[in-house]
Write a protein that holds these residues in place. Structure first.
Motif, PDB file in Angstrom:
ATOM      1  N   ALA A  56     -32.206   3.396 -55.938  1.00  0.00           N
ATOM      2  CA  ALA A  56     -31.043   3.301 -55.048  1.00  0.00           C
ATOM      3  C   ALA A  56     -30.201   2.062 -55.333  1.00  0.00           C
ATOM      4  CB  ALA A  56     -31.504   3.283 -53.592  1.00  0.00           C
ATOM      5  N   GLY A  57     -30.732   1.170 -56.176  1.00  0.00           N
ATOM      6  CA  GLY A  57     -29.984  -0.038 -56.519  1.00  0.00           C
ATOM      7  C   GLY A  57     -30.108  -1.145 -55.488  1.00  0.00           C
ATOM      8  N   VAL A  58     -31.175  -1.127 -54.713  1.00  0.00           N
ATOM      9  CA  VAL A  58     -31.429  -2.195 -53.747  1.00  0.00           C
ATOM     10  C   VAL A  58     -32.831  -2.747 -53.999  1.00  0.00           C
ATOM     11  CG1 VAL A  58     -29.891  -1.230 -51.981  1.00  0.00           C
ATOM     12  CG2 VAL A  58     -32.296  -0.611 -51.966  1.00  0.00           C
ATOM     13  N   SER A  59     -33.084  -3.933 -53.482  1.00  0.00           N
ATOM     14  CA  SER A  59     -34.413  -4.504 -53.648  1.00  0.00           C
ATOM     15  C   SER A  59     -35.393  -3.785 -52.718  1.00  0.00           C
ATOM     16  CB  SER A  59     -34.403  -6.004 -53.321  1.00  0.00           C
ATOM     17  OG  SER A  59     -34.213  -6.198 -51.933  1.00  0.00           O
ATOM     18  N   ARG A  60     -36.650  -3.874 -53.065  1.00  0.00           N
ATOM     19  CA  ARG A  60     -37.699  -3.281 -52.220  1.00  0.00           C
ATOM     20  C   ARG A  60     -37.647  -3.891 -50.825  1.00  0.00           C
ATOM     21  NH1 ARG A  60     -43.156  -4.490 -51.099  1.00  0.00           N
ATOM     22  NH2 ARG A  60     -44.459  -2.646 -50.870  1.00  0.00           N
ATOM     23  N   GLU A  61     -37.523  -5.215 -50.763  1.00  0.00           N
ATOM     24  CA  GLU A  61     -37.449  -5.902 -49.481  1.00  0.00           C
ATOM     25  C   GLU A  61     -36.204  -5.481 -48.706  1.00  0.00           C
ATOM     26  OE1 GLU A  61     -37.829  -7.467 -52.467  1.00  0.00           O
ATOM     27  OE2 GLU A  61     -39.965  -7.871 -52.312  1.00  0.00           O
ATOM     28  N   GLY A  62     -35.089  -5.332 -49.423  1.00  0.00           N
ATOM     29  CA  GLY A  62     -33.846  -4.896 -48.789  1.00  0.00           C
ATOM     30  C   GLY A  62     -33.961  -3.501 -48.208  1.00  0.00           C
ATOM     31  N   ALA A  63     -34.651  -2.617 -48.927  1.00  0.00           N
ATOM     32  CA  ALA A  63     -34.839  -1.250 -48.435  1.00  0.00           C
ATOM     33  C   ALA A  63     -35.716  -1.246 -47.189  1.00  0.00           C
ATOM     34  CB  ALA A  63     -35.440  -0.370 -49.524  1.00  0.00           C
ATOM     35  N   TYR A  64     -36.813  -2.022 -47.232  1.00  0.00           N
ATOM     36  CA  TYR A  64     -37.668  -2.105 -46.048  1.00  0.00           C
ATOM     37  C   TYR A  64     -36.901  -2.653 -44.850  1.00  0.00           C
ATOM     38  CZ  TYR A  64     -42.296  -0.849 -47.818  1.00  0.00           C
ATOM     39  OH  TYR A  64     -43.387  -0.157 -48.289  1.00  0.00           O
ATOM     40  N   LYS A  65     -36.068  -3.664 -45.084  1.00  0.00           N
ATOM     41  CA  LYS A  65     -35.289  -4.260 -43.993  1.00  0.00           C
ATOM     42  C   LYS A  65     -34.251  -3.264 -43.467  1.00  0.00           C
ATOM     43  CE  LYS A  65     -32.421  -8.187 -42.765  1.00  0.00           C
ATOM     44  NZ  LYS A  65     -31.768  -9.420 -43.186  1.00  0.00           N
ATOM     45  N   ALA A  66     -33.537  -2.608 -44.363  1.00  0.00           N
ATOM     46  CA  ALA A  66     -32.488  -1.664 -43.948  1.00  0.00           C
ATOM     47  C   ALA A  66     -33.059  -0.476 -43.195  1.00  0.00           C
ATOM     48  CB  ALA A  66     -31.713  -1.178 -45.175  1.00  0.00           C
ATOM     49  N   LEU A  67     -34.237  -0.013 -43.606  1.00  0.00           N
ATOM     50  CA  LEU A  67     -34.828   1.175 -43.000  1.00  0.00           C
ATOM     51  C   LEU A  67     -35.862   0.846 -41.933  1.00  0.00           C
ATOM     52  CD1 LEU A  67     -35.241   3.409 -46.169  1.00  0.00           C
ATOM     53  CD2 LEU A  67     -33.359   3.370 -44.514  1.00  0.00           C
ATOM     54  N   GLY A  68     -36.039  -0.436 -41.658  1.00  0.00           N
ATOM     55  CA  GLY A  68     -37.013  -0.859 -40.661  1.00  0.00           C
ATOM     56  C   GLY A  68     -36.499  -0.648 -39.245  1.00  0.00           C
ATOM     57  N   PRO A  69     -37.334  -0.926 -38.255  1.00  0.00           N
ATOM     58  CA  PRO A  69     -36.985  -0.680 -36.847  1.00  0.00           C
ATOM     59  C   PRO A  69     -35.714  -1.378 -36.385  1.00  0.00           C
ATOM     60  CG  PRO A  69     -39.305  -1.280 -37.054  1.00  0.00           C
ATOM     61  CD  PRO A  69     -38.679  -1.456 -38.404  1.00  0.00           C
TER      62      PRO A  69
END
Length: 102
Positions: A56-69
């Motif tokens: 998706a072109g985002v960092s793993r941490e960024g994805a977890y943050k964006a999709l987190g609660p």
């Protein structure tokens, strides 16, 4: 004596791609951003968040943050994650809200 329990992670059992697409589709039908975010989180974790994030072109941490609660992902992030998951976003007319032509 207290009962020992372990956390349940439904992403471990969401292995069928048809089930994953159905979950995301139903989430979008809810029109609830939290439900959509949670569904994308579950499917991304089921497929491997690191790989999905990279595709998706985002960092793993960024994805977890964006999709987190508490996440509030940009639309471009949502579209990137959908593309990485191989899911296409489409629109349909809600007949109950449609205005007559004319």
């Amino acid at each position: 004596m207290p009962l020992d329990t372990v956390p349940f992670d439904s992403a471990q059992y969401l292995t069928d791609s048809a089930d994953q697409v159905e979950l995301v589709s139903e989430a979008f039908a809810s029109n609830d951003p939290a439900v959509i975010r949670n569904a994308l989180n579950l499917v991304a974790r089921a497929r491997g968040m690191g790989r999905v994030a990279a595709d998706a072109g985002v960092s793993r941490e960024g994805a977890y943050k964006a999709l987190g609660p508490d996440g509030d992902p940009k639309f471009s992030t949502v579209l990137g994650i959908l593309a990485a998951l191989g899911i296409r976003l489409s629109a349909t007319l809600d007949r109950s809200e449609a205005q007559p032509a004319g």
